[in-house]
Every structure is written in structure tokens, then in C-alpha cells.
Design a protein around this motif. Structure first.
Motif, PDB file in Angstrom:
ATOM      1  N   UNK A  63       0.831  -1.200   0.000  1.00 24.40           N
ATOM      2  CA  UNK A  63       0.000   0.000   0.000  1.00 24.40           C
ATOM      3  C   UNK A  63       0.867   1.251   0.000  1.00 24.40           C
ATOM      4  N   UNK A  64       0.467   2.283  -0.749  1.00 23.89           N
ATOM      5  CA  UNK A  64       1.220   3.540  -0.725  1.00 23.89           C
ATOM      6  C   UNK A  64       1.130   4.187   0.645  1.00 23.89           C
ATOM      7  N   UNK A  65       2.184   4.851   1.036  1.00 24.20           N
ATOM      8  CA  UNK A  65       2.209   5.566   2.314  1.00 24.20           C
ATOM      9  C   UNK A  65       2.368   7.052   2.041  1.00 24.20           C
ATOM     10  N   UNK A  66       1.503   7.880   2.618  1.00 27.34           N
ATOM     11  CA  UNK A  66       1.589   9.323   2.359  1.00 27.34           C
ATOM     12  C   UNK A  66       2.862   9.920   2.918  1.00 27.34           C
ATOM     13  N   UNK A  67       3.438  10.805   2.145  1.00 27.24           N
ATOM     14  CA  UNK A  67       4.629  11.522   2.576  1.00 27.24           C
ATOM     15  C   UNK A  67       4.407  13.004   2.341  1.00 27.24           C
ATOM     16  N   UNK A  68       4.840  13.824   3.261  1.00 30.07           N
ATOM     17  CA  UNK A  68       4.620  15.252   3.139  1.00 30.07           C
ATOM     18  C   UNK A  68       3.276  15.650   3.716  1.00 30.07           C
ATOM     19  N   UNK A  69       2.999  16.936   3.673  1.00 27.24           N
ATOM     20  CA  UNK A  69       1.758  17.461   4.233  1.00 27.24           C
ATOM     21  C   UNK A  69       0.563  16.980   3.419  1.00 27.24           C
ATOM     22  N   UNK A  70      -0.465  16.479   4.109  1.00 30.51           N
ATOM     23  CA  UNK A  70      -1.672  16.038   3.421  1.00 30.51           C
ATOM     24  C   UNK A  70      -2.856  16.164   4.367  1.00 30.51           C
ATOM     25  N   UNK A  71      -4.039  16.172   3.755  1.00 32.77           N
ATOM     26  CA  UNK A  71      -5.275  16.341   4.514  1.00 32.77           C
ATOM     27  C   UNK A  71      -6.155  15.099   4.448  1.00 32.77           C
ATOM     28  N   UNK A  72      -5.888  14.242   3.484  1.00 35.45           N
ATOM     29  CA  UNK A  72      -6.689  13.024   3.338  1.00 35.45           C
ATOM     30  C   UNK A  72      -5.878  12.030   2.534  1.00 35.45           C
ATOM     31  N   UNK A  73      -5.843  10.784   2.972  1.00 33.00           N
ATOM     32  CA  UNK A  73      -5.143   9.722   2.245  1.00 33.00           C
ATOM     33  C   UNK A  73      -5.846   8.406   2.540  1.00 33.00           C
ATOM     34  N   UNK A  74      -6.332   7.756   1.507  1.00 29.39           N
ATOM     35  CA  UNK A  74      -7.061   6.499   1.693  1.00 29.39           C
ATOM     36  C   UNK A  74      -6.769   5.558   0.539  1.00 29.39           C
ATOM     37  N   UNK A  75      -6.188   4.373   0.878  1.00 29.84           N
ATOM     38  CA  UNK A  75      -5.884   3.367  -0.136  1.00 29.84           C
ATOM     39  C   UNK A  75      -6.791   2.143  -0.027  1.00 29.84           C
ATOM     40  N   UNK A  76      -7.579   2.032   1.055  1.00 30.72           N
ATOM     41  CA  UNK A  76      -8.526   0.940   1.302  1.00 30.72           C
ATOM     42  C   UNK A  76      -7.845  -0.418   1.495  1.00 30.72           C
ATOM     43  N   UNK A  77      -6.522  -0.422   1.607  1.00 30.23           N
ATOM     44  CA  UNK A  77      -5.835  -1.705   1.689  1.00 30.23           C
ATOM     45  C   UNK A  77      -5.947  -2.363   3.054  1.00 30.23           C
ATOM     46  N   UNK A  78      -6.571  -1.666   4.020  1.00 33.40           N
ATOM     47  CA  UNK A  78      -6.906  -2.328   5.284  1.00 33.40           C
ATOM     48  C   UNK A  78      -8.060  -3.302   5.100  1.00 33.40           C
TER      49      UNK A  78
END
Length: 501
Positions: A63-78
Motif C-alpha cells: 500500500x502507498x504511504x503518504x509523505x509530506x503534508x496532506x489532509x486526506x489519504x485512503x488506499x482501502x488496503x486495510x
């Protein structure tokens, strides 16, 4: 074919060995073996000398992992919908049977996934309303940083009529995700939409009138790019919206710009109203003459003008063709026709055989009464009309005078929109199995690029590799090889039954 195969293999092989992105393990169900690449080569290249350059390729999804400033990140891989809220509301103004937002969502892999383990949010039902949303990590405020929204869509079974767009819901004390409906205030709506042959890619924002406080939707112009392929090829595509504090915007598909412009110049209706408007109380004077041309009042019809002459006359020079059969009709009763047994002359009238072409006329130039053909009458002039001349009283096309617009305002910073605190999908679809993945909201371009590379980039590479391997099916079978004495035993190609040749 060789360059394409090797290029894709090298790309995926390198990606698979980046320690921060994916793990590479030997797993039969996810490995793309060198044997398959080998069989995709032209027969002339299937020699022992080519073996060392064919890599053993295997990719294990991570699964991709967010890097840097962000407000929303969802890959659904859970594999769950944790953090998402399903709307329990009903849509107003429609039949009770379809008013509920009861469309079914699932978190699952794509039907024909090339990356086992990669899951997404899938719209499962047809002819249903859907509404699901999730809170941002913190509200996004439109001030000095850009807004970047991106996510992936795959129309796995095609798309007949339905949307796949997202809404960024406006921050408000009254926002209740459990009651998310079509009328829930949003700041931005973005993404693909299609019905029939109308292929759309929306970018809409709601602008607040500083004088009245009312909101109005502003629509970006339609992209000039032909969007059809993105909706029909059943591939995963990355949709990105970039909004900048200088009011410029870009819309991208697969990281390629398909639309761009400025919030002040390229939205409909325009953000700012005109400074002047036509006076609604101004009326055209009764004697205003808008006719640029008029009939010449001094013109007189010539004495020799014959308005009654016909447009066509018989051709006096025509001669009846030799062999014309004057006494033979063009059509005769069918001699082979038989009156139906149930014909009732009292009810149906006297029976007559159906008409058929007269066989006697087949070899003749014509049958029946001969008449001269009609030609244009050289004396025909038609109705006389006076010629048109310039109107000496012409005053031009009347327009009401301009007055200051009482509703005028000037907002030079439409980027400063209403803050957003949630992302939602509020949709209707006649198609099922629409796959959404890798939602990301940020103000950091590098973070957005990194997320795209680890998510959509990996899918694109895997899909490309699969196409190369599938194309090998159309090539002739490989030539038998004789391993050279210097070729190690473990490098020898496998035979049909898996034994060393």
C-alpha cells in the motif's frame, strides 16, 4: 516487441526492488517469470545469447504511504470502511422506492487485478443512489497554499450512465455525514461523469456572492480532449485537480493536463458580474427604423413583364421515339394472379388482379400516350418585385442604454473559497463495479506525485506488463534451443513438461 518487453520489465523490476515502495518476494501467484517474456520474443531472438538479459520479474503489492503534508489519504488496503460514514438519509423529490441512499459498497480487489492485494472502494449496485463520506484529517483553508485532489477510477464493466466524481464538503457546524445528500453544501465537485454519448469531466466550485451571501455554481469549460477512451478501455485512470492561489487551475488525467484556465476568466457563469447592464426600463421608440434595405418606392413594373407566364412549357422540338407503343399500357393485371377463395364480392367489391409491369414494354422505348417533355420557359419572370435599395432612414439595430449594475461586485480572489472538512461521493449509477482507489488531498505537489507513483504508477506498470505478456499468445512457438556447454544448468530453458532440455 523486444524493446517494449525489456523496457517494461526493467521498470517493474526496478520498482519492485525499491525498499521504501514495495517488497519483492518469490510468490508464484504474483511473479511474472522470465519464461513468459522469453516466449514473447521473436523466434530469431530466442537464442542462448539473449538469456542473461531477461530478468526474473516479481512484484508484490504494498500500500502507498503518504509523505509530506496532506489532509486526506485512503488506499482501502486495510480491507475495511473504517473512517467512512454511510448516509442514512433519503433524497427529496423522487419516488420513495429509489429515494434511499442504499447502493451497496464493498472494499475488494478489482475483478481482473494485476496487483493481488491492492484493494479499492467498489460501487456494487445498479440503479441506486449512493452516498458515503469521510472527514479530512483537518479542514483545508483556501489561503496561500494550492489544493491538489487526486484519486483513481476504473470502470471495470464499462459505464452506461452514471457519475464517478467526488465532492469536497464545506466546513460547517451543521455538517452531518450521516445525513449526506445531494443538497449538502459542497465547495468543489470534481471527476468523471457520463450518460449516453456525453462524456464529461466536471470541475465545479460554489462561489459565495459577497453582496447577497448566496452561493452559485461555477463550471469550468469542457475539455477539448476526447475523453471517450478513459471511460471505455477498462483501465485504471488517475484524475487530478490542481487549484492555485493565483486563481489558475489544471485538470489532469494520468498526469497529463486535459484542461486548464483561470477562475476569473474560464468559468461559466463568470465569477464577477458585468459593471454595466442594459436598462430594463428603456424601450425602443416607435419610429425607430432598423431596416438596412427597403424596396425602391420609385420603381415601376416594366410594361412587358408577364407575371402569368408558366415556369415550364412543352418542348416543341421533341420527337416521339421510334417504336413507342401508344396502344400498350405501362401496367396490366397480373395474368397469373388468382382470386382468393374467401373473396366476397358483396363485402370486398369486384376482384381485380394486382398490377404488374407490362412485359410488352420491356423492349420498347415507352408505352401509353406519348407527351412532349417539359422544359424551362425562357419567357418566365415570375411575380415582379421592386428592387432593394439602402434605407435612407436606417438608424441601426436598437439596443437599450447601459446603466450601472446595481448587483455589481468584484471578487479578485475566487480561490479563497469556503473551507472544506470532508470528502464525499454522492452518486447515481446505472452501471456497477466502479472501482475507486487512492484518494489523496494535499497542498504539496511532491507528496501528490509520490502518492501517484506508488499507487496508480504501479497499477499502470503492471497493466502494461500484462499487455506485453498477453501479446505473446499471437506469436509463433519458440524454437527448440540447444544449451551451449558454457550455459549453467539452472539457466537452461524449461521444456513443455518442465524438464531441462
Amino acid at each position: 516487441m523486444l524493446l517494449l518487453a525489456l523496457g517494461l520489465c526493467a521498470t517493474l523490476f526496478a520498482t519492485a526492488h525499491e525498499e521504501e515502495d514495495v517488497d519483492a518476494d518469490v510468490e508464484d501467484d504474483t511473479a511474472v517469470h522470465w519464461k513468459e517474456v522469453w516466449n514473447s520474443l521473436p523466434r530469431s531472438m530466442q537464442t542462448a545469447s539473449f538469456l542473461p538479459i531477461i530478468p526474473v520479474l516479481q512484484v508484490t503489492y504494498k500500500a502507498p504511504e503518504p509523505k509530506g503534508e496532506h489532509y486526506f489519504a485512503e488506499s482501502f488496503d486495510r480491507g475495511t470502511l473504517d473512517g467512512w460514514v454511510l448516509s442514512q438519509a433519503k433524497k427529496d423529490g423522487i419516488d420513495e422506492e429509489i429515494a434511499k441512499y442504499d447502493g451497496k459498497w464493498e472494499v475488494e480487489e478489482m475483478k481482473d487485478t494485476k496487483l493481488p492485494g491492492d484493494k479499492g472502494l467498489v460501487l456494487k449496485s445498479r440503479a441506486k443512489h449512493y452516498a458515503i463520506s469521510g472527514l479530512l484529517l483537518r479542514p483545508f483553508t483556501f489561503d496561500t497554499k494550492p489544493l491538489i485532489v487526486q484519486y483513481e477510477v476504473n470502470f471495470q464493466t464499462g459505464i452506461d450512465c452514471g457519475g464517478a466524481y467526488v465532492k469536497l464538503l464545506s466546513q460547517s457546524p451543521d455538517l452531518n455525514l450521516d445525513q449526506f445528500v445531494d443538497k449538502t453544501p459542497y465547495t468543489i465537485m470534481f471527476g468523471p461523469d457520463k450518460c449516453g454519448e456525453d462524456y464529461k469531466l466536471h470541475f465545479i466550485f460554489r462561489h459565495r456572492n459577497p453582496k447577497t451571501g448566496e452561493y452559485e455554481e461555477k463550471h469550468a469549460k469542457k475539455p477539448e480532449t476526447d475523453l471517450r477512451t478513459y471511460y471505455t478501455d477498462k483501465k485504471t485512470h488517475l484524475y487530478t485537480l490542481v487549484l492555485n492561489p493565483d486563481n489558475s487551475f489544471e485538470v489532469l488525467i494520468d498526469r497529463t493536463v486535459v484542461n486548464s484556465g483561470n477562475l476569473l476568466a474560464d468559468m461559466t457563469p463568470s465569477v464577477n458580474p458585468p459593471a454595466e447592464i442594459e436598462d430594463p426600463d428603456d424601450h425602443k421608440p416607435e419610429d425607430w427604423d432598423e431596416r438596412p434595405k427597403i424596396q425602391d418606392p420609385d420603381a415601376v413594373k416594366p410594361e412587358d413583364w408577364d407575371e402569368d407566364a408558366p415556369a415550364k412549357i412543352p418542348d416543341d422540338h421533341a420527337v416521339k421515339p421510334e417504336g413507342w407503343l401508344d396502344d400498350e399500357p405501362e401496367y396490366i393485371g397480373d395474368p397469373d394472379a388468382i382470386k382468393p377463395e374467401d373473396w366476397d364480392e358483396d363485402m370486398d367489391g369486384e376482384w381485380e388482379a394486382p398490377q404488374v409491369p407490362n412485359p410488352a414494354c420491356e423492349s420498347a422505348p415507352g408505352c401509353g400516350k406519348w407527351e412532349r417533355p417539359m422544359i424551362d420557359n425562357p419567357s418566365y419572370k415570375g411575380k415582379w418585385k421592386p428592387p432593394m435599395i439602402d434605407n435612407p432612414n436606417y438608424q441601426g439595430v436598437w439596443k437599450p442604454r447601459k446603466i450601472p449594475n446595481p448587483d455589481f461586485f468584484e471578487d479578485l480572489h475566487p480561490f479563497r473559497m469556503t473551507a472544506v472538512s470532508a470528502l464525499g461521493l454522492e452518486l447515481w449509477s446505472m452501471s456497477s463495479d466502479i472501482f475507486f482507489d487512492n484518494f489523496f488531498i494535499t497542498s504539496d505537489r511532491n507528496a501528490a506525485d509520490h502518492w501517484a507513483e506508488d499507487g496508480w504508477g504501479l497499477k499502470k506498470a503492471a497493466e502494461g506488463a500484462a499487455e506485453v505478456l498477453n501479446s505473446a499468445i499471437t506469436l509463433p512457438p519458440p524454437l527448440p534451443l540447444r544449451p551451449t556447454p558454457s550455459l549453467p544448468e539452472e539457466a537452461r530453458p524449461l521444456g513443455i513438461m518442465g524438464k531441462k532440455r
